[in-house]
Design a protein around this motif. Structure first.
Motif, PDB file in Angstrom:
ATOM      1  N   HIS A   1       0.806  -1.244   0.145  1.00  0.00           N
ATOM      2  CA  HIS A   1      -0.045  -0.077   0.007  1.00  0.00           C
ATOM      3  C   HIS A   1       0.895   1.260   0.010  1.00  0.00           C
ATOM      4  N   ARG A   2       0.264   2.386  -0.419  1.00  0.00           N
ATOM      5  CA  ARG A   2       0.921   3.738  -0.285  1.00  0.00           C
ATOM      6  C   ARG A   2       0.012   4.341   0.451  1.00  0.00           C
ATOM      7  N   ASN A   3       0.508   4.896   1.591  1.00  0.00           N
ATOM      8  CA  ASN A   3      -0.635   5.749   2.388  1.00  0.00           C
ATOM      9  C   ASN A   3      -0.708   7.305   1.769  1.00  0.00           C
TER      10      ASN A   3
ATOM     11  N   ILE B   1       0.039  10.446   3.821  1.00  0.00           N
ATOM     12  CA  ILE B   1       1.315  11.016   4.047  1.00  0.00           C
ATOM     13  C   ILE B   1       2.325  11.268   3.048  1.00  0.00           C
ATOM     14  N   CYS B   2       2.200  10.748   1.985  1.00  0.00           N
ATOM     15  CA  CYS B   2       3.066  10.622   0.970  1.00  0.00           C
ATOM     16  C   CYS B   2       3.048  12.091   0.158  1.00  0.00           C
ATOM     17  N   THR B   3       4.538  12.483   0.218  1.00  0.00           N
ATOM     18  CA  THR B   3       4.760  13.898   0.050  1.00  0.00           C
ATOM     19  C   THR B   3       4.944  14.431  -1.768  1.00  0.00           C
ATOM     20  N   SER B   4       4.941  13.086  -2.374  1.00  0.00           N
ATOM     21  CA  SER B   4       5.381  13.257  -3.825  1.00  0.00           C
ATOM     22  C   SER B   4       6.763  13.547  -3.964  1.00  0.00           C
ATOM     23  N   CYS B   5       7.625  13.280  -3.036  1.00  0.00           N
ATOM     24  CA  CYS B   5       8.962  13.668  -3.305  1.00  0.00           C
ATOM     25  C   CYS B   5       9.629  12.962  -4.394  1.00  0.00           C
ATOM     26  N   GLY B   6       9.298  11.866  -4.764  1.00  0.00           N
ATOM     27  CA  GLY B   6       9.840  10.850  -6.050  1.00  0.00           C
ATOM     28  C   GLY B   6      11.055  10.108  -5.614  1.00  0.00           C
ATOM     29  N   ALA B   7      11.616  10.068  -4.340  1.00  0.00           N
ATOM     30  CA  ALA B   7      12.618   9.172  -3.719  1.00  0.00           C
ATOM     31  C   ALA B   7      12.515   7.834  -4.181  1.00  0.00           C
ATOM     32  N   CYS B   8      11.312   7.373  -3.897  1.00  0.00           N
ATOM     33  CA  CYS B   8      10.791   5.896  -4.427  1.00  0.00           C
ATOM     34  C   CYS B   8      10.869   5.603  -5.738  1.00  0.00           C
ATOM     35  N   THR B   9      11.134   6.445  -6.530  1.00  0.00           N
ATOM     36  CA  THR B   9      10.813   6.229  -8.074  1.00  0.00           C
ATOM     37  C   THR B   9      12.287   5.842  -8.483  1.00  0.00           C
TER      38      THR B   9
ATOM     39  N   ALA C   1       3.688  13.993 -11.084  1.00  0.00           N
ATOM     40  CA  ALA C   1       2.808  13.286  -9.947  1.00  0.00           C
ATOM     41  C   ALA C   1       3.624  12.082  -9.857  1.00  0.00           C
ATOM     42  N   VAL C   2       3.726  11.533  -8.734  1.00  0.00           N
ATOM     43  CA  VAL C   2       4.357  10.048  -8.276  1.00  0.00           C
ATOM     44  C   VAL C   2       3.194   9.271  -8.244  1.00  0.00           C
ATOM     45  N   LEU C   3       3.150   8.322  -9.184  1.00  0.00           N
ATOM     46  CA  LEU C   3       2.194   7.334  -9.387  1.00  0.00           C
ATOM     47  C   LEU C   3       2.434   6.023  -8.834  1.00  0.00           C
TER      48      LEU C   3
ATOM     49  N   VAL D   1      13.558   3.795   1.766  1.00  0.00           N
ATOM     50  CA  VAL D   1      13.902   5.097   1.146  1.00  0.00           C
ATOM     51  C   VAL D   1      12.665   6.164   1.177  1.00  0.00           C
ATOM     52  N   CYS D   2      11.524   5.657   1.829  1.00  0.00           N
ATOM     53  CA  CYS D   2      10.536   6.795   1.721  1.00  0.00           C
ATOM     54  C   CYS D   2      10.716   7.458   3.220  1.00  0.00           C
ATOM     55  N   PRO D   3      10.943   8.701   2.879  1.00  0.00           N
ATOM     56  CA  PRO D   3      11.159   9.776   4.319  1.00  0.00           C
ATOM     57  C   PRO D   3       9.942   9.655   5.088  1.00  0.00           C
ATOM     58  N   PRO D   4       8.471   9.492   4.723  1.00  0.00           N
ATOM     59  CA  PRO D   4       7.456   9.538   5.749  1.00  0.00           C
ATOM     60  C   PRO D   4       7.068   8.123   6.028  1.00  0.00           C
ATOM     61  N   ARG D   5       7.679   7.330   5.391  1.00  0.00           N
ATOM     62  CA  ARG D   5       7.270   5.740   5.517  1.00  0.00           C
ATOM     63  C   ARG D   5       5.814   5.648   5.035  1.00  0.00           C
ATOM     64  N   ALA D   6       5.710   6.125   3.896  1.00  0.00           N
ATOM     65  CA  ALA D   6       4.345   6.204   3.400  1.00  0.00           C
ATOM     66  C   ALA D   6       4.255   4.640   2.568  1.00  0.00           C
ATOM     67  N   MET D   7       5.345   3.956   2.248  1.00  0.00           N
ATOM     68  CA  MET D   7       5.130   2.541   1.505  1.00  0.00           C
ATOM     69  C   MET D   7       4.903   1.773   2.645  1.00  0.00           C
ATOM     70  N   GLU D   8       3.716   0.677   2.663  1.00  0.00           N
ATOM     71  CA  GLU D   8       3.770  -0.542   3.592  1.00  0.00           C
ATOM     72  C   GLU D   8       3.796  -1.689   2.849  1.00  0.00           C
TER      73      GLU D   8
HETATM   74  S1  SF4 Z   1       9.212   8.059  -1.487  1.00  0.00           S
HETATM   75 FE1  SF4 Z   1       7.530   8.123  -0.161  1.00  0.00          FE
HETATM   76  S2  SF4 Z   1       6.781  10.335   0.224  1.00  0.00           S
HETATM   77 FE2  SF4 Z   1       8.384  10.290  -1.484  1.00  0.00          FE
HETATM   78  S3  SF4 Z   1       7.030   9.898  -3.497  1.00  0.00           S
HETATM   79 FE3  SF4 Z   1       7.625   7.959  -2.718  1.00  0.00          FE
HETATM   80  S4  SF4 Z   1       5.971   7.143  -1.713  1.00  0.00           S
HETATM   81 FE4  SF4 Z   1       5.610   9.338  -1.646  1.00  0.00          FE
END
Ligand code: SF4
Ligand code: SF4
Length: 135
Positions: free
Chosen positions: A79-81, A84-92, A108-110, A125-132
Motif C-alpha cells: 500500500h501507499r499511504n 502522508i506521501c509527499t510526492s518527493c519521488g525518492a522511491c521512483t 505526479a508520483v504514481l 527510502v521513503c522519508p515519511p514511511r508512506a510505503m507499506e
Molecule cells: S518516497 Fe514516499 S513520500 Fe516520496 S513519493 Fe515515494 S511514497 Fe511518496
C-alpha cells in the motif's frame, strides 16, 4: 490472456508441495517467481506473476485455495499511504519494476500495484514511511 501478481501464503502443511509445477502443468499458466521466502515448518510465501487464460487462472486460484494456500492480489499486500506521501519521488529511483513512477508533465508520483513485485525496497527510502509491504 490475463497477467496478475499474487502473494501466496503457505503454512507448515503445504510449504513443500509442488505448487508451481501444478499451476504450469494443470492450468497452462506462465509462472514468474518474483520473490520467495521458504521457511521449513513455518509460514512461507511466494510472490508470483501468473499469466494465462482468465478461466484457467481462476481455476488455478481455486486449486490453491483447496490446498490451503492463501493467494492475495498484490494490492492487498503493498500500500501507499496517500495521506502522508509527499510526492518527493525518492522511491521512483529505486523501484525496480516501475510500479512507482513519475508521470510527465504533471510530475505526479504514481503507484501501480499491478507492476509491484513486493521487493520492499521502497519502504526504507521513503522519508515519511508512506510505503507499506505487509506479509
Ligand atoms: S518516497 Fe514516499 S513520500 Fe516520496 S513519493 Fe515515494 S511514497 Fe511518496
Ligand atoms: S515493493 Fe516498492 S520498490 Fe518494490 S516493486 Fe513494489 S513499489 Fe517498487
Amino acid at each position: 490472456m490475463m497477467k496478475r501478481i499474487y502473494v501466496l501464503h503457505f503454512n507448515q502443511n503445504n510449504y513443500d508441495k509442488p505448487i508451481v509445477y501444478n499451476l504450469i502443468k494443470n492450468f497452462d499458466l506462465v509462472v514468474n517467481i518474483l520473490r520467495a521466502v521458504i521457511l521449513p515448518r513455518k509460514e512461507s510465501y511466494l510472490v508470483l506473476e501468473l499469466e494465462g487464460d482468465e478461466k484457467l487462472l481462476d481455476k488455478g486460484l481455486s486449486f490453491l485455495k483447496k490446498g490451503g494456500v492463501r493467494a492475495e492480489p498484490i494490492r492487498q499486500s503493498v500500500h501507499r499511504n496517500e495521506d502522508i506521501c509527499t510526492s518527493c519521488g525518492a522511491c521512483t529511483a529505486i523501484c525496480p519494476t516501475g510500479a512507482l513512477h513519475i508521470e510527465r508533465p504533471s510530475m505526479a508520483v504514481l503507484f501501480t500495484p499491478e507492476k509491484c513485485s513486493a521487493c520492499g525496497l521502497c519502504v526504507n527510502v521513503c522519508p515519511p514511511r508512506a510505503m507499506e509491504v505487509n506479509f
